[in-house]
Design a protein around this motif. Structure first.
Motif, mmCIF file in Angstrom:
data_model
loop_
_atom_site.group_PDB
_atom_site.id
_atom_site.type_symbol
_atom_site.label_atom_id
_atom_site.label_comp_id
_atom_site.label_asym_id
_atom_site.label_seq_id
_atom_site.Cartn_x
_atom_site.Cartn_y
_atom_site.Cartn_z
ATOM 1 N N GLY A 1 42.662 54.039 37.124
ATOM 2 C CA GLY A 1 41.784 54.448 36.028
ATOM 3 C C GLY A 1 41.479 53.357 35.024
ATOM 4 N N LYS A 2 41.900 52.131 35.267
ATOM 5 C CA LYS A 2 41.718 51.052 34.298
ATOM 6 C C LYS A 2 40.477 50.219 34.605
ATOM 7 C CE LYS A 2 46.672 50.752 33.289
ATOM 8 N NZ LYS A 2 46.509 51.459 32.015
ATOM 9 N N SER A 3 40.159 49.334 33.651
ATOM 10 C CA SER A 3 39.015 48.432 33.803
ATOM 11 C C SER A 3 39.496 47.029 34.148
ATOM 12 C CB SER A 3 38.197 48.391 32.503
ATOM 13 O OG SER A 3 37.675 49.659 32.182
ATOM 14 N N TYR A 4 38.637 46.293 34.855
ATOM 15 C CA TYR A 4 38.986 44.946 35.280
ATOM 16 C C TYR A 4 37.775 44.041 35.088
ATOM 17 C CZ TYR A 4 42.925 47.377 37.319
ATOM 18 O OH TYR A 4 44.029 48.172 37.476
ATOM 19 N N LEU A 5 38.044 42.769 34.784
ATOM 20 C CA LEU A 5 36.971 41.818 34.541
ATOM 21 C C LEU A 5 36.320 41.398 35.855
ATOM 22 C CD1 LEU A 5 38.463 39.479 31.775
ATOM 23 C CD2 LEU A 5 36.678 41.212 31.519
ATOM 24 N N ILE A 6 35.001 41.585 35.920
ATOM 25 C CA ILE A 6 34.215 41.136 37.061
ATOM 26 C C ILE A 6 33.050 40.320 36.515
ATOM 27 C CG2 ILE A 6 32.786 41.847 39.011
ATOM 28 C CD1 ILE A 6 34.483 44.300 39.301
ATOM 29 N N LEU A 7 33.033 39.041 36.827
ATOM 30 C CA LEU A 7 32.023 38.117 36.307
ATOM 31 C C LEU A 7 32.009 38.108 34.786
ATOM 32 C CD1 LEU A 7 29.048 38.899 38.746
ATOM 33 C CD2 LEU A 7 30.714 37.042 38.896
ATOM 34 N N GLY A 8 33.204 38.293 34.222
ATOM 35 C CA GLY A 8 33.338 38.227 32.773
ATOM 36 C C GLY A 8 33.096 39.537 32.055
ATOM 37 N N PHE A 9 32.758 40.595 32.782
ATOM 38 C CA PHE A 9 32.477 41.886 32.168
ATOM 39 C C PHE A 9 33.546 42.899 32.592
ATOM 40 C CE2 PHE A 9 28.367 39.784 32.519
ATOM 41 C CZ PHE A 9 27.843 39.961 31.242
ATOM 42 N N PRO A 10 34.030 43.718 31.640
ATOM 43 C CA PRO A 10 35.010 44.748 32.000
ATOM 44 C C PRO A 10 34.347 45.884 32.771
ATOM 45 C CG PRO A 10 34.432 44.930 29.674
ATOM 46 C CD PRO A 10 33.738 43.708 30.192
#
Length: 348
Positions: A182-191
């Motif tokens: 359920g968490k967010s992760y940085l992809i190309l600098g965006f959460p």
């Protein structure tokens, strides 16, 4: 012009109509967002679209509804309905969470099954959805019970089972290995929230399944004309069970994601989610009469619903009014669908 050429021309025209419909919905989405932007500056004194955190919350909130809406779209295309999805979310969340508790919880529901590898609670949640979907599909296919009644009964039973499972008590202290879903992760600098990626993955797979496989052809055929589908050799009962299993598994997946996002589970999770899922599918152009609907439309409909809900909250409109307006939107979407179908019938 031979028969195959005529059929190809008809398919091309149908595809163009669907594309135009989805483009129209995309413009509606942009229009609604701009309306809230203007109202925000007038009544709140701030921007609706200029807040990155708000946009991130909108995307995250629609992920669970979107997963359910994709499953509901499968069902509605067959001419059925699924009222049990929200309750299955609650039941699957409870079961998955009970197997995702850490050993630090002295009140763990299953003390001997703490700190499990996260795959097991995830599979348990999906299994709950599979079983409930199979039961609904079996009742509809083998007993002739209308989908409304079968899934209404499942809705009540699943909610009761969710409350009975822990006698109404919540489940907490879930392991970090499980809650990472359920968490967010940085992809190309965006959460980017992982639930959003799960939703998009589900949507892509369903789009392919409905548009380019035998499963999809049978699903549309049953919704368009059950008698013709039966004459053509389709085992309607067997296929309906498959469709409701798909919807059930997606409800189970939504329950797992919901529990992981909250890092806990409660028996009331998923309450009224089925209404939002149906609304998203209908707003996206899926006909309640069956035989018509696309996942891309459901995707847009889900985002529209999320923007409307977030916009009302942004403008500080009470939740009671939000429910009234949301109900009116569902009715309006059905009226527009009926009007469109009557025009197509006159045109043919």
């Amino acid at each position: 012009m031979n028969t195959s050429d005529a059929a190809g021309l008809a398919d091309t025209r149908a595809a163009k109509r669907k594309f135009k419909s989805e483009m129209s919905m995309a413009f509606v989405l942009v229009g609604i967002a701009l309306i809230f932007e203007v109202l925000g500056w007038i009544f709140v004194g701030t921007s609706f679209l200029g807040n990155d955190q708000r946009l991130s919350i909108i995307i995250l909130q629609v992920s669970v509804t979107g997963i359910l809406a994709v499953g509901v779209t499968h069902v509605i295309i067959t001419g059925g309905i699924d009222l049990a999805s929200g309750s299955v979310v609650g039941l699957s969340a409870m079961v998955a969470a009970s197997l995702a508790q850490g050993s630090a919880d002295v009140r763990a529901l299953y003390p001997g099954l703490t700190d499990l590898f996260p795959l097991w609670p995830i599979m348990a949640g999906l299994l709950v959805g599979l079983i409930t979907g199979w039961i609904s599909g079996f009742l509809i296919a083998k007993t002739g019970i209308p989908p409304f009644i079968a899934t209404l009964g499942m809705m009540v039973c699943a909610r009761g089972a969710a409350k009975w499972y822990t006698l109404g008590q919540p489940i907490g202290l879930l392991t970090p290995q499980f809650t990472w879903i359920g968490k967010s992760y940085l992809i190309l600098g965006f959460p980017v929230p992982l639930p959003v990626l799960i939703f998009l993955g589900v949507a892509i797979i369903s789009h392919i399944a409905l548009g380019y496989t035998r499963y999809g052809k049978y699903t549309y055929a049953i919704g368009s004309n059950p008698q013709a589908a039966r004459v053509s050799g389709i085992d309607i009962g067997s296929h309906l069970i498959k469709v409701y299993i798909v919807a059930g598994v997606l409800s189970g997946l939504a329950g797992v994601v919901t529990a992981a996002r909250a890092a806990s589970a409660q028996p009331t999770m998923g309450t009224a989610y089925e209404l939002d899922a149906i609304a998203a599918a209908v707003i996206g152009g899926t006909s309640l009469a069956g035989g018509s609907g696309r996942i891309t439309g459901t995707l847009i409909g889900t985002i529209i619903l999320g923007v409307i809900t977030s916009g009302f909250t942004f403008l500080k409109i009470g939740s009671y009014y939000q429910e009234i307006i949301k109900g009116a939107i569902i009715v309006l979407a059905v009226v527009i669908d009926q009007y469109r179908r009557s025009r197509q019938a006159r045109g043919s």
